[in-house]
Design a protein around this motif. Sequence first.
Motif, PDB file in Angstrom:
ATOM      1  N   SER A  29      31.558 -28.495   9.686  1.00 51.45           N
ATOM      2  CA  SER A  29      30.833 -29.668  10.430  1.00 51.45           C
ATOM      3  C   SER A  29      29.992 -29.155  11.658  1.00 51.45           C
ATOM      4  CB  SER A  29      31.724 -30.713  10.823  1.00 51.45           C
ATOM      5  OG  SER A  29      32.824 -30.205  11.795  1.00 51.45           O
ATOM      6  N   SER A  30      29.277 -29.754  12.509  1.00 52.73           N
ATOM      7  CA  SER A  30      28.596 -29.499  13.652  1.00 52.73           C
ATOM      8  C   SER A  30      29.520 -29.060  14.595  1.00 52.73           C
ATOM      9  CB  SER A  30      27.727 -30.500  13.860  1.00 52.73           C
ATOM     10  OG  SER A  30      26.833 -31.189  12.895  1.00 52.73           O
ATOM     11  N   THR A  50      26.635 -33.884  12.025  1.00 51.34           N
ATOM     12  CA  THR A  50      27.763 -34.579  11.280  1.00 51.34           C
ATOM     13  C   THR A  50      28.471 -35.776  11.924  1.00 51.34           C
ATOM     14  OG1 THR A  50      29.382 -32.850  11.897  1.00 51.34           O
ATOM     15  CG2 THR A  50      28.133 -32.356   9.955  1.00 51.34           C
TER      16      THR A  50
END
Length: 214
Positions: A41-42, A81
Amino acid sequence: MADSNEMTINLVVLGKTQTGKSAAGNSLLGSSDFESHLSPSSVTTCCSLGRSGRILGLIRRNGCESALCVRVLDTPSYPHTALSKEEVRDTVKAALAHHFGEEGLHLALLVLRADLPVCPDESDDTVQLIQELLGPTWKDFTAVLLTHADRAEEAGYSEETYLHSASSTLLSLLSSVQHKYIFLDNHNSIIKEERNIVLTKLLNFIQKNNYQVL
């Protein structure tokens, strides 16, 4: 610009998740200010500012050597995300005003991966975000940073052959920003000489723009 013996350049890194934005920021600063690691994820969810020490040997002004100070604003990726486009835009806009409101921004660095092809829809989102953040003159204040260049090199591409084989989307983007681009390796620690080469190129872009700021 602080005094005649020191010049400060203000930069912001923008790009998609896992392009190496934070790592690129660390390379420019010669530090590990920004969290950077592989993740599903980010990683970056808010803006943070990093500042280099005084860098000598890159600038001469009025016949004397000046020190260079680099300030880099790391930003959440877009698409993200966990954050919407509006949340990313508003967060970055507020941080730009807070950190660079008085001195201005010299360059926005659009970070793309050199080891992945750039497809038409892909760069549109980030470019649109840059346009919204910087306004109608965004092309004068944007340069492209192609990270993971070491992987492209391992695959047998020189900078010249890479650009010769690049997608029309990437070539069109580079043309729109007046061919302001830099290839950057993504080793954990960039050596001082490589960093100085990158910073010298950035200084040339800023000089060609007559040291204007946004």
